[in-house]
Design an enzyme around this catalytic site. Structure first.
Site, PDB file in Angstrom:
ATOM      1  N   SER A  44      -4.170   2.801  17.705  1.00  0.00           N
ATOM      2  CA  SER A  44      -4.999   3.379  17.176  1.00  0.00           C
ATOM      3  C   SER A  44      -6.041   3.777  18.454  1.00  0.00           C
ATOM      4  O   SER A  44      -6.308   2.721  19.352  1.00  0.00           O
ATOM      5  CB  SER A  44      -5.899   2.280  16.315  1.00  0.00           C
ATOM      6  OG  SER A  44      -6.905   3.135  16.014  1.00  0.00           O
TER       7      SER A  44
ATOM      8  N   ASN B 118       1.219  -1.259   0.223  1.00  0.00           N
ATOM      9  CA  ASN B 118       0.238  -0.061   0.147  1.00  0.00           C
ATOM     10  C   ASN B 118       1.113   1.666   0.576  1.00  0.00           C
ATOM     11  O   ASN B 118       0.913   2.265   0.678  1.00  0.00           O
ATOM     12  CB  ASN B 118      -0.763  -0.084   0.930  1.00  0.00           C
ATOM     13  CG  ASN B 118      -1.670   1.003   0.983  1.00  0.00           C
ATOM     14  OD1 ASN B 118      -2.310   1.251   0.172  1.00  0.00           O
ATOM     15  ND2 ASN B 118      -2.326   1.933   1.908  1.00  0.00           N
TER      16      ASN B 118
ATOM     17  N   LYS C 127      -5.524  -4.259  16.623  1.00  0.00           N
ATOM     18  CA  LYS C 127      -4.886  -3.879  17.602  1.00  0.00           C
ATOM     19  C   LYS C 127      -4.926  -3.694  19.015  1.00  0.00           C
ATOM     20  O   LYS C 127      -3.824  -3.806  19.962  1.00  0.00           O
ATOM     21  CB  LYS C 127      -5.521  -2.375  17.309  1.00  0.00           C
ATOM     22  CG  LYS C 127      -4.912  -1.294  15.615  1.00  0.00           C
ATOM     23  CD  LYS C 127      -3.272  -1.452  15.346  1.00  0.00           C
ATOM     24  CE  LYS C 127      -3.226  -1.442  13.782  1.00  0.00           C
ATOM     25  NZ  LYS C 127      -2.139  -0.938  13.429  1.00  0.00           N
TER      26      LYS C 127
ATOM     27  N   TYR D 298     -10.388  -4.901  12.289  1.00  0.00           N
ATOM     28  CA  TYR D 298      -8.806  -3.836  11.891  1.00  0.00           C
ATOM     29  C   TYR D 298      -8.891  -2.968  13.288  1.00  0.00           C
ATOM     30  O   TYR D 298      -7.488  -3.785  13.897  1.00  0.00           O
ATOM     31  CB  TYR D 298      -9.167  -2.508  10.952  1.00  0.00           C
ATOM     32  CG  TYR D 298      -8.449  -1.869  11.967  1.00  0.00           C
ATOM     33  CD1 TYR D 298      -6.622  -1.649  10.915  1.00  0.00           C
ATOM     34  CD2 TYR D 298      -8.754  -0.347  12.569  1.00  0.00           C
ATOM     35  CE1 TYR D 298      -6.052  -0.976  11.314  1.00  0.00           C
ATOM     36  CE2 TYR D 298      -7.439   0.365  11.956  1.00  0.00           C
ATOM     37  CZ  TYR D 298      -6.108   0.436  11.844  1.00  0.00           C
ATOM     38  OH  TYR D 298      -5.621   1.488  12.431  1.00  0.00           O
TER      39      TYR D 298
HETATM   40  P1  NAD Z   1      -0.615   3.099   4.830  1.00  0.00           P
HETATM   41  O1  NAD Z   1      -0.869   2.097   4.520  1.00  0.00           O
HETATM   42  O2  NAD Z   1      -0.106   4.188   4.192  1.00  0.00           O
HETATM   43  O3  NAD Z   1       0.710   2.773   6.028  1.00  0.00           O
HETATM   44  C1  NAD Z   1       1.654   1.084   6.046  1.00  0.00           C
HETATM   45  C2  NAD Z   1       2.617   0.544   5.396  1.00  0.00           C
HETATM   46  O4  NAD Z   1       2.756  -1.192   5.979  1.00  0.00           O
HETATM   47  C3  NAD Z   1       2.780   0.403   3.785  1.00  0.00           C
HETATM   48  O5  NAD Z   1       3.204   1.273   2.997  1.00  0.00           O
HETATM   49  C4  NAD Z   1       2.988  -1.436   3.118  1.00  0.00           C
HETATM   50  O6  NAD Z   1       2.916  -0.787   2.048  1.00  0.00           O
HETATM   51  C5  NAD Z   1       3.456  -1.462   4.342  1.00  0.00           C
HETATM   52  N1  NAD Z   1       2.784  -2.934   4.684  1.00  0.00           N
HETATM   53  C6  NAD Z   1       1.467  -3.162   4.615  1.00  0.00           C
HETATM   54  N2  NAD Z   1       1.454  -4.947   5.082  1.00  0.00           N
HETATM   55  C7  NAD Z   1       3.142  -5.466   5.464  1.00  0.00           C
HETATM   56  C8  NAD Z   1       3.792  -6.275   5.439  1.00  0.00           C
HETATM   57  N3  NAD Z   1       2.931  -7.434   5.830  1.00  0.00           N
HETATM   58  N4  NAD Z   1       4.843  -6.402   5.262  1.00  0.00           N
HETATM   59  C9  NAD Z   1       5.252  -5.261   5.342  1.00  0.00           C
HETATM   60  N5  NAD Z   1       5.435  -3.412   5.362  1.00  0.00           N
HETATM   61  C10 NAD Z   1       3.700  -3.578   4.934  1.00  0.00           C
HETATM   62  O7  NAD Z   1      -0.986   3.722   6.498  1.00  0.00           O
HETATM   63  P2  NAD Z   1      -0.785   4.643   7.245  1.00  0.00           P
HETATM   64  O8  NAD Z   1      -1.908   5.151   7.517  1.00  0.00           O
HETATM   65  O9  NAD Z   1       1.116   4.757   6.936  1.00  0.00           O
HETATM   66  O10 NAD Z   1      -0.963   3.242   8.991  1.00  0.00           O
HETATM   67  C11 NAD Z   1       0.472   3.186   9.311  1.00  0.00           C
HETATM   68  C12 NAD Z   1       0.172   2.257  10.942  1.00  0.00           C
HETATM   69  O11 NAD Z   1      -0.545   3.009  11.580  1.00  0.00           O
HETATM   70  C13 NAD Z   1      -1.018   1.052  10.535  1.00  0.00           C
HETATM   71  O12 NAD Z   1       0.069   0.423  11.105  1.00  0.00           O
HETATM   72  C14 NAD Z   1      -2.242   1.636  10.782  1.00  0.00           C
HETATM   73  O13 NAD Z   1      -3.237   0.828  11.155  1.00  0.00           O
HETATM   74  C15 NAD Z   1      -1.966   2.556  12.248  1.00  0.00           C
HETATM   75  N6  NAD Z   1      -2.882   3.398  12.296  1.00  0.00           N
HETATM   76  C16 NAD Z   1      -3.252   4.464  10.647  1.00  0.00           C
HETATM   77  C17 NAD Z   1      -4.099   4.964  11.601  1.00  0.00           C
HETATM   78  C18 NAD Z   1      -4.620   6.037  10.137  1.00  0.00           C
HETATM   79  O14 NAD Z   1      -5.873   7.436  10.446  1.00  0.00           O
HETATM   80  N7  NAD Z   1      -3.840   6.983   8.799  1.00  0.00           N
HETATM   81  C19 NAD Z   1      -4.729   5.632  12.395  1.00  0.00           C
HETATM   82  C20 NAD Z   1      -4.723   4.425  13.408  1.00  0.00           C
HETATM   83  C21 NAD Z   1      -2.846   3.664  13.065  1.00  0.00           C
HETATM   84  N1  UFG Z   2     -16.351  10.632   6.825  1.00  0.00           N
HETATM   85  C1  UFG Z   2     -17.466  10.573   5.911  1.00  0.00           C
HETATM   86  N2  UFG Z   2     -17.253  11.134   4.052  1.00  0.00           N
HETATM   87  C2  UFG Z   2     -16.201   9.941   3.995  1.00  0.00           C
HETATM   88  C3  UFG Z   2     -15.743   9.892   4.346  1.00  0.00           C
HETATM   89  C4  UFG Z   2     -15.819  10.249   5.947  1.00  0.00           C
HETATM   90  O1  UFG Z   2     -18.698  11.241   6.458  1.00  0.00           O
HETATM   91  O2  UFG Z   2     -16.377   9.987   2.382  1.00  0.00           O
HETATM   92  C5  UFG Z   2     -17.093  10.967   8.082  1.00  0.00           C
HETATM   93  C6  UFG Z   2     -16.605   9.661   9.284  1.00  0.00           C
HETATM   94  O3  UFG Z   2     -18.049   8.763   9.126  1.00  0.00           O
HETATM   95  C7  UFG Z   2     -16.656  10.008  10.187  1.00  0.00           C
HETATM   96  C8  UFG Z   2     -15.240  11.663   9.447  1.00  0.00           C
HETATM   97  O4  UFG Z   2     -15.888  11.399   8.600  1.00  0.00           O
HETATM   98  O5  UFG Z   2     -17.435  10.834  10.745  1.00  0.00           O
HETATM   99  C9  UFG Z   2     -14.135  10.212   9.764  1.00  0.00           C
HETATM  100  O6  UFG Z   2     -14.083   9.581   9.345  1.00  0.00           O
HETATM  101  P1  UFG Z   2     -12.282   8.761   8.513  1.00  0.00           P
HETATM  102  O7  UFG Z   2     -13.002   7.982   8.250  1.00  0.00           O
HETATM  103  O8  UFG Z   2     -11.051   9.644   8.584  1.00  0.00           O
HETATM  104  O9  UFG Z   2     -12.068   8.036   9.994  1.00  0.00           O
HETATM  105  P2  UFG Z   2     -12.700   7.370  11.010  1.00  0.00           P
HETATM  106  O10 UFG Z   2     -12.679   8.284  12.246  1.00  0.00           O
HETATM  107  O11 UFG Z   2     -13.799   6.404  10.313  1.00  0.00           O
HETATM  108  O12 UFG Z   2     -11.561   6.253  11.679  1.00  0.00           O
HETATM  109  C10 UFG Z   2      -9.992   6.367  12.292  1.00  0.00           C
HETATM  110  C11 UFG Z   2      -8.858   5.718  11.511  1.00  0.00           C
HETATM  111  C12 UFG Z   2      -9.089   3.911  12.111  1.00  0.00           C
HETATM  112  C13 UFG Z   2      -9.573   3.854  12.951  1.00  0.00           C
HETATM  113  C14 UFG Z   2     -10.844   4.250  13.088  1.00  0.00           C
HETATM  114  C15 UFG Z   2     -12.057   4.028  14.646  1.00  0.00           C
HETATM  115  O13 UFG Z   2      -8.743   6.002  10.719  1.00  0.00           O
HETATM  116  O14 UFG Z   2      -7.342   3.786  11.708  1.00  0.00           O
HETATM  117  O15 UFG Z   2     -11.451   5.802  13.732  1.00  0.00           O
HETATM  118  O16 UFG Z   2     -13.347   4.495  14.547  1.00  0.00           O
HETATM  119  F1  UFG Z   2      -9.421   2.369  13.346  1.00  0.00           F
END
Ligand code: NAD
Ligand code: UFG
Length: 346
Positions: free
Chosen positions: A132, A43, A161, A157
């Protein structure tokens, strides 16, 4: 005691080519660390890492590989003298995790177990884990505080975590050599201030900000707002959005704090809740672009509102978000406007 002698050391960043990982790799290089990135590119694009190197003027080591591949990890740890690991690698799409739970538990849980087993064999015991806010579960009172018990997250998911947090706590309880930071992110958005790096989701974005940004740049027609009948100030959901560079700096602080035996959870958020409508309005003001939208049904699993109490991260890590909502939106737009197709050239 915090470890004060970390700089010039090599840090393994799993998932370091991804959104948060690439920004954190940049912050680590800027703080003087050497960086080894392990990423399967499932990704992400290697172009993100090229831009990290361009911005910092230093190179990092990239290894294309899977965190579930024990042989790959063993080779990596025997070749590189790794001081600590920041573990981002994982799958993160909530709805996809409901449809494909095995893939999510395998990558997120099994991947973390394999990583810890390889770390233990290589006598590396410092770990920062990407957790998260979802681990607090659907019934937790707001604001979320670290001393509250974990809940039972609705999605595979979220459960993955919570499971890994528990595994890491058990590991720390069993072996005092481990020092682990569990960083509970709220809603990461924004991009590096240069406009050269940012979030580049594949396919239709699941998250709000990338979707709005793609509407603004003309890649998508209209935003769907998932529900306007929530018990919030304007009826749309409220979240605690945090700038990705603030998060990146939080990882550097957490790394510098490692050294004490045990596991420590920290909320990384601003403590402020922003509604979907307020976000749309801010984006329109900052970008000067209209964001057409329709209000549709609620999205299954969404909570009305949650935000962090970020006090503990400030008290113990000295970390506090520095960038406000305008900064987050401006940086998102700068990145999207300059890179309408993300890291791919078309
Ligand atoms: P992302 O998808 O951009 O980054 C994840 C990376 O891990 C990618 O580069 C992907 O190629 C790599 N990857 C996936 N599976 C793999 C594997 N098996 N081996 C090696 N590499 C692998 O996501 P992100 O937003 O940068 O998130 C990073 C971390 O933070 C994740 O663990 C995600 O769950 C956590 N997180 C993200 C958010 C969010 O909203 N972005 C919120 C809370 C937690
Ligand atoms: N939303 C919309 N339209 C869209 C996308 C999102 O209205 O097209 C709203 C959602 O309903 C939510 C807010 O925007 O109210 C934020 O949504 P996101 O999908 O950006 O983020 P979330 O809060 O749903 O997700 C986050 C993290 C996840 C975590 C989750 C747990 O990205 O990693 O909170 O609730 F698992």
């Amino acid at each position: 005691m915090p470890d004060t002698d970390l700089q010039q050391r090599k840090i393994l960043v799993t998932g370091g080519a991804g959104y948060i990982g690439s920004h954190t790799s940049l912050a680590l290089l800027e703080a003087g660390y050497e960086v080894v990135v392990l990423d399967s590119l499932v990704n992400a694009s290697q172009e993100a890492l090229r831009r990290v190197e361009l911005l910092v003027g230093r190179s990092l080591t990239f290894i294309e590989g899977d965190v579930r591949d024990r042989n790959c990890l063993d080779r990596l740890f025997s070749k590189h003298d790794i001081h600590a690991v920041i573990h981002f690698a994982g799958l993160k799409a909530v709805a996809e995790s409901v449809a494909e739970p095995l893939a999510y538990y395998d990558t997120n849980v099994n991947g973390s177990l394999t990583l810890c087993q390889a770390m233990q064999a290589a006598a590396i015991f410092r770990l920062v884990f990407s957790s998260s806010a979802t681990v607090y579960g659907p019934d937790a009172p707001v604001p979320y505080r670290e001393q509250m018990p974990r809940g039972w997250p609705a999605s595979p998911y979220g459960a993955s975590k919570a499971m890994v947090e528990r595994v890491l706590e058990d590991l720390c309880a069993a072996d005092s050599r481990w020092s682990v930071a569990l960083l509970r992110y709220f809603n990461p958005i924004g991009a590096h201030e240069s406009g050269l790096m940012g979030e580049d989701p594949r396919g239709i974005p699941n998250n709000l900000l990338p979707f709005i940004a793609q509407v603004a740049v003309g890649r998508r027609g209209r935003l769907g707002i998932f529900g306007s009948d929530y018990p919030t100030r304007d009826g749309t959901c409220e979240r605690d959005y945090v700038h990705v560079m603030d998060l990146a700096e939080g990882h550097v602080k957490a790394l510098e704090h490692l050294g004490s035996s045990g596991s420590y959870a920290y909320n990384l958020g601003t403590g402020q809740a922003v509604s979907v409508l307020a976000m749309v309005n801010t984006f329109q003001e900052v970008s000067g672009k209209e964001i057409p939208y329709d209000v549709s049904q609620r999205r299954q699993g969404d909570l009305a509102a949650f935000w962090a109490d970020p006090t503990l991260a400030f008290d113990e890590l000295g970390w506090q978000a520095q960038r406000n909502l305008d900064d987050m939106v401006r940086d998102t737009w700068r990145w999207q406007a300059a890179n309408p197709h993300g890291y791919s050239a078309e």
